[in-house]
Write a protein that holds these residues in place. Structure first.
Motif, PDB file in Angstrom:
ATOM      1  N   CYS A 213      -5.876  -3.422   2.751  1.00  0.00           N
ATOM      2  CA  CYS A 213      -4.708  -3.870   3.497  1.00  0.00           C
ATOM      3  C   CYS A 213      -4.119  -5.009   2.698  1.00  0.00           C
ATOM      4  O   CYS A 213      -4.825  -5.946   2.339  1.00  0.00           O
ATOM      5  CB  CYS A 213      -5.089  -4.356   4.893  1.00  0.00           C
ATOM      6  N   ARG A 214      -2.838  -4.936   2.395  1.00  0.00           N
ATOM      7  CA  ARG A 214      -2.235  -5.991   1.591  1.00  0.00           C
ATOM      8  C   ARG A 214      -1.516  -7.012   2.468  1.00  0.00           C
ATOM      9  O   ARG A 214      -1.094  -8.048   1.980  1.00  0.00           O
ATOM     10  CB  ARG A 214      -1.246  -5.344   0.607  1.00  0.00           C
ATOM     11  N   CYS A 215      -1.358  -6.702   3.761  1.00  0.00           N
ATOM     12  CA  CYS A 215      -0.545  -7.579   4.610  1.00  0.00           C
ATOM     13  C   CYS A 215      -1.357  -8.622   5.373  1.00  0.00           C
ATOM     14  O   CYS A 215      -0.903  -9.741   5.545  1.00  0.00           O
ATOM     15  CB  CYS A 215       0.223  -6.761   5.644  1.00  0.00           C
TER      16      CYS A 215
ATOM     17  N   GLN B 100       0.513  -5.322  10.247  1.00  0.00           N
ATOM     18  CA  GLN B 100       1.850  -5.857   9.960  1.00  0.00           C
ATOM     19  C   GLN B 100       2.746  -4.688   9.610  1.00  0.00           C
ATOM     20  O   GLN B 100       3.467  -4.185  10.452  1.00  0.00           O
ATOM     21  CB  GLN B 100       1.764  -6.928   8.880  1.00  0.00           C
ATOM     22  N   CYS B 101       2.661  -4.195   8.368  1.00  0.00           N
ATOM     23  CA  CYS B 101       3.495  -3.029   8.050  1.00  0.00           C
ATOM     24  C   CYS B 101       2.939  -1.773   8.692  1.00  0.00           C
ATOM     25  O   CYS B 101       3.664  -0.835   8.966  1.00  0.00           O
ATOM     26  CB  CYS B 101       3.640  -2.863   6.548  1.00  0.00           C
ATOM     27  N   GLY B 102       1.626  -1.696   8.867  1.00  0.00           N
ATOM     28  CA  GLY B 102       1.022  -0.555   9.555  1.00  0.00           C
ATOM     29  C   GLY B 102       0.682   0.638   8.684  1.00  0.00           C
ATOM     30  O   GLY B 102       0.148   1.626   9.193  1.00  0.00           O
TER      31      GLY B 102
ATOM     32  N   CYS C 241      -1.588   0.924   6.430  1.00  0.00           N
ATOM     33  CA  CYS C 241      -3.040   1.057   6.267  1.00  0.00           C
ATOM     34  C   CYS C 241      -3.726   1.381   7.586  1.00  0.00           C
ATOM     35  O   CYS C 241      -4.905   1.717   7.601  1.00  0.00           O
ATOM     36  CB  CYS C 241      -3.614  -0.252   5.721  1.00  0.00           C
TER      37      CYS C 241
ATOM     38  N   ILE D 205       0.824  -1.212   0.000  1.00  0.00           N
ATOM     39  CA  ILE D 205       0.000   0.000   0.000  1.00  0.00           C
ATOM     40  C   ILE D 205       0.862   1.268   0.000  1.00  0.00           C
ATOM     41  O   ILE D 205       0.434   2.316  -0.457  1.00  0.00           O
ATOM     42  CB  ILE D 205      -0.962  -0.005   1.210  1.00  0.00           C
TER      43      ILE D 205
END
Ligand code: FES
Ligand code: FES
Lengths: 746, 161
Positions: B137-139, B101-103, B105, A209
């Protein structure tokens, strides 16, 4: 016997959590320096064209523009082969992908960079750059690019054929083969039932994203300071140094927080351009990609054309298999076809195997890794055929797989023998799962399963731990944290030190501040950087025991430690008590861990998918989905589940919707998140997870990386489910509504 | 260089004046003009939800709102969700349930989910999925995000009871 752990297997709150739920965490685009300029990258509108002329003079006059760079601004060093972390490649190709030289090879190929007072001005000025193109015919798929007479991308690219450099100029950069036994002979015996098929998969994007972002200051002391969102700060450092022809020492890369990568934030795109712009202006320059730039200008993962042929005895023993995999590398060689060939039959113990791989350049963006790169395409093909075998022989699909499953000692066609692996355990867990044993009734519904393998990477990692006088420790690491690895690494240190994980402060630092650490990729961070943390913590413990011995007036060898309590001769001291007396016992304690595991112990994963196909529209709804994976040892089970769920859903998107929809001219027609359809919350059910733990002999806690294998089986599982719902075998990804409608003959 | 417009607005309960070019989005104004970078950009065309903010009680994608439209409005961003040092139950639930996860989003999800819980204290799973369908969200595959929202709803309900 299962080991009792204090920290491993618990679910603490991540150390960077508060910053990430309050908006305080600084990601690539959030970084700011005083006096910073903003840039824009001009990209090619053509998929394949010769650049006849670039005239930047008008743009340079535009008010607010500070500098413009093109490929000519790279130092004019002679071409040579460089290894930039993803295998040897000509320097000209590495530079060429960052700023096109002579030719553009895909729509979206960067042609020039502009720095201006703000991004709007830079974008406006870019329209004034005159680029004269001579459009050339383009070629977009591997089968087309392999044909005689296909448009050639690189006039200097000569095919390497089965290890031999040839003089043949073509789009096939390499053709290689793995052989085990003699599959031709085995098929020729004529006693096997033979199943075969041809499969195509579309180009898909990792879809993180956060778009790529980099800020660079070419400082007055000559140092090139980089702040960027990357999976590997050290790789950015080394690539930037090579491309700019400056010593590595001159470059410092500080990784910001990173908003997803999945392999796509390993390549370097913006940093060298921003560096050249900064050099010209003497000011920091920030470059951001737009979402369209991300689709058109950063690496997707290869589309592919795969043939599979499997021969099986009537009892269901797989005796021979052949495959041919042609992967689209995009504009420059280096499709992930190697791993694809190594994974395609890895789940099965097959005595006679031949696998051919073709790395083929086409006029699409240069591809990058994507979560178990190459393996998902391969598993879609192989696991569909395996399902056909089970169906035809009347065997349960899990039983058929168990009959042929790889285990310790199984030799893969590409050479190595498996060590302890969890293929059988994953299959057994699938068989025993609530999902597999639940009935699925109703029209247009079907259940499919598949399994998949990924090697995982080892590679170098460094960790330093220093003890604070209050009994906490500071842990310094070089692995960017994409999904909670600060915590999964800190947990491994805490386990060794016998202290709570909250007493460990993990920090991801810049490339000046810790030893070389390879990318956060290959499912390696919790494994390898965790291993380095284990080593560093052991180093701390050795010194702590010496200090304890001093304080207790004994020798270090007689000190034992358990849960942070050091004991000798009936006396004991806590970790904190010893830490409080460091000054008196010899000074600060720093532990170091540096590892370079050559192999990592792969992970197997399985997927069970229930679908319902709408016969009116061809739309496939996922009703229920379970992901099963061997984690070796789940350090933080929530994060393991999260990896499995995320990988599963990316696999579902790949299966059902996602593709680069290209015009004949090589234009991407769907380069927005509206038209490139990634799964939303509304498209999905909860994703069930089953963690299997078959300890990895290559890691002190038995860890296997879990980031990748979970994406491998979903497309095949969904394809098999569609078959069991509607009786049609899908041979092409994505299995979008129109494709399903066509297949069911509506 | 375009002429700038003065905008008077309220962000996270504080009155703010800022200058912006008429073409600048609210997202850009927040991030670049006001240095509030908690609101993220994932697409700049309304399709990822990373830039979600609350505008007069409704969630909007701030990349599709012009900065000048903020005049006289009430804006809540991710920076305004916690009360001082006290995390909002949604923020706590996101941490406890490992919903990021990555945060990248996460700010958008929290702002969007808060607007849901403000009006519907006890939404069903389907309702939560529908409400959050514009936030990509991709994670995570969304599972843990949905659970975090459910948990926060329960915590907020309990606090009220
Ligand atoms: S940045 Fe506004 S919706 Fe994506
Ligand atoms: S946590 Fe990474 S996009 Fe949602």
């Amino acid at each position: 016997m299962s080991t009792q752990y204090n920290v491993l297997g618990t679910r603490p709150i991540r150390h960077d959590g508060a910053d990430k739920v309050t908006g305080r965490a600084i990601y690539g685009a959030d970084f700011h320096l005083a006096g910073m300029l903003h840039g824009f990258v001009l990209r090619s509108p053509h998929a394949h064209a010769r650049i006849k002329r670039i005239d930047t003079s008008k743009a340079a006059q535009y008010p607010g523009v500070k500098a413009i760079v093109t490929a000519d601004d790279f130092p004019q060093t002679p071409d040579r082969i460089v290894d930039l972390g993803e295998g040897p490649t000509p320097l000209s190709y590495a530079r060429g992908n960052v700023l096109a030289k002579g030719k553009v090879l895909y729509q979206g190929h960067a042609v020039a960079g502009i720095a201006a007072i703000n991004a709007h001005v830079a974008e406006e000025a870019a329209k004034l750059i005159e680029v004269e193109y001579e459009p050339l015919p383009c070629v977009l798929t591997a089968p087309d690019a392999m044909k005689d007479g296909a448009p050639i991308l690189h006039e200097d690219l000569k095919t390497t054929e089965l290890g031999e450099k040839t003089d043949r100029v073509s789009n096939v950069s390499t053709h290689f083969r793995h052989v085990l036994g003699n599959s031709d002979e085995r098929f020729a015996k004529g006693d096997l039932r033979v199943f075969e098929g041809e499969f195509d998969t579309a180009t898909v994007h990792q879809g993180y994203i956060e778009p790529h972002a980099a800020t660079v200051l070419w400082n007055n002391d000559g140092r090139v300071l980089v702040w960027c969102s990357t999976q590997g700060a050290f790789v950015v450092r080394d690539v930037t140094a090579v491309l700019l022809d400056v010593p590595v020492q001159q470059v410092r890369v500080t990784p910001t927080e990173i908003g997803g990568g999945f392999g796509g934030k390993i390549p370097v795109y913006l940093e060298p351009v921003a560096a050249l712009l900064s050099k010209k202006t003497g000011r920091p320059v920030k470059l951001l990609m737009s979402r369209r730039d991300v689709f058109e200008g950063s690496g997707p993962t290869p589309g592919s054309h795969i043939k599979v042929k499997i021969g099986v005895t009537p009892e269901g023993r797989i005796e021979a298999a052949q495959a041919s995999l042609a992967y689209e590398a995009g504009a420059y060689p280096g499709a992930m076809v190697g791993p694809g060939t190594m994974c395609i039959f890895a789940a099965y113990d097959i005595p006679n195997v031949t696998i051919d791989g073709y790395d083929v350049v086409v006029n699409k963006p240069s591809t990058a890794a994507y979560r178990a790169p190459g393996a998902t395409n391969a598993a879609f093909a192989a696991e569909t055929i395996v399902d056909e075998i089970a169906e035809t022989l009347g065997l349960d699909p899990i039983e058929l797989r168990l009959k042929n499953a790889s285990k310790e000692g199984t030799r893969r066609a590409d050479g190595p023998k498996f060590r302890r692996i969890g293929c059988i355990e994953v299959l057994e867990a699938m068989k025993a799962s609530a999902h597999y044993n639940a009935p699925l009734a109703g029209p247009n519904r079907g259940r499919g399963i598949a399994i998949g393998f990924w090697f995982n990477a080892g590679l170098p990692s460094s960790v330093n731990i220093s003890v604070t006088n209050d009994g906490s420790v500071n842990l310094v690491e070089g692995s960017t944290d994409i999904g909670g690895t600060r915590t999964s690494i800190a947990m491994q240190a805490a386990e060794v030190l016998g202290i709570p994980v909250e007493r460990v402060n993990p920090t991801v630092v810049d490339t000046d501040s810790v030893g070389f650490t390879h990318v956060t990729g290959g499912s390696r961070t919790t494994f390898a950087t965790g291993y380095a943390a284990y080593e560093a913590a052991q180093d701390v413990m050795r010194q702590m025991k010496e200090r304890a011995a001093k304080l207790m007036e004994t020798d270090a060898a007689s000190v034992t430690a358990d849960k942070g309590v050091f004991t000798a001769n009936g006396k004991s001291l806590t970790f904190a008590e010893i830490a409080a007396k460091l000054d008196a016992t010899g000074g600060p304690i720093t532990g170091r861990g540096a590892v370079n595991p050559k192999s990592a112990g792969g992970s197997f994963s399985g997927a069970i998918a229930d679908v319902e196909v709408d016969p009116e529209t061809g739309r496939t709804q996922i009703l229920r989905f379970t992901s099963i994976q061997d984690a070796g040892k789940a350090i933080h089970p929530s994060y393991v589940e999260g990896q499995m769920q995320g990988g599963s859903v990316q696999g579902i998107g790949w299966a059902l919707n996602e593709e680069y929809y290209m015009s004949d001219q090589g234009r991407m027609m769907n380069s927005s998140l509206l038209d490139y359809r990634m799964p939303t919350a509304l498209d999905l059910p909860m994703i069930e997870t089953i963690i299997v733990e078959v300890a990895n002999p290559l890691h002190p806690f038995g860890v296997r990386g879990v980031g990748e294998a979970n994406i491998v089986p979903p497309p095949a599982a969904v394809a098999n489910a569609i078959y069991h719902a509607k009786g049609v075998r899908m041979r092409r990804l994505p299995m979008k509504p129109s494709a399903v409608m066509e297949a069911i003959g509506m | 260089m375009q002429n700038k417009v003065q905008v008077h607005t309220t962000i996270n309960g504080e009155e703010v004046d800022f200058l912006c070019e008429p073409r600048q989005s609210l997202l850009e104004c927040l991030r670049d003009n006001l240095n509030q970078t908690g609101t993220k950009e994932g697409c700049n065309d309304g399709n990822c939800g990373a830039c979600t903010v609350n505008l007069d009680g409704r969630i909007v994608t701030s990349c599709l709102v012009l900065g000048v439209e903020a005049e006289g409005r009430q804006i809540t961003t991710i920076e305004g969700i916690a009360k001082g040092n006290q995390l909002h139950p949604l923020q706590r639930a996101f941490l406890e349930e490992a919903a990021l996860q990555c945060g990248i989003c996460t700010p958008g999800f929290i702002v969007a989910a808060k607007a849901l819980l403000d009006h519907e204290p006890n939404p069903s799973e389907d309702r939560i999925r529908w409400w959050l369908a514009n936030n990509l969200c991709r994670c995570t595959g969304y599972d843990k995000i949905i659970r975090a929202v459910q948990k926060a709803a329960a915590v907020l309900q309990e606090a009220k009871a």
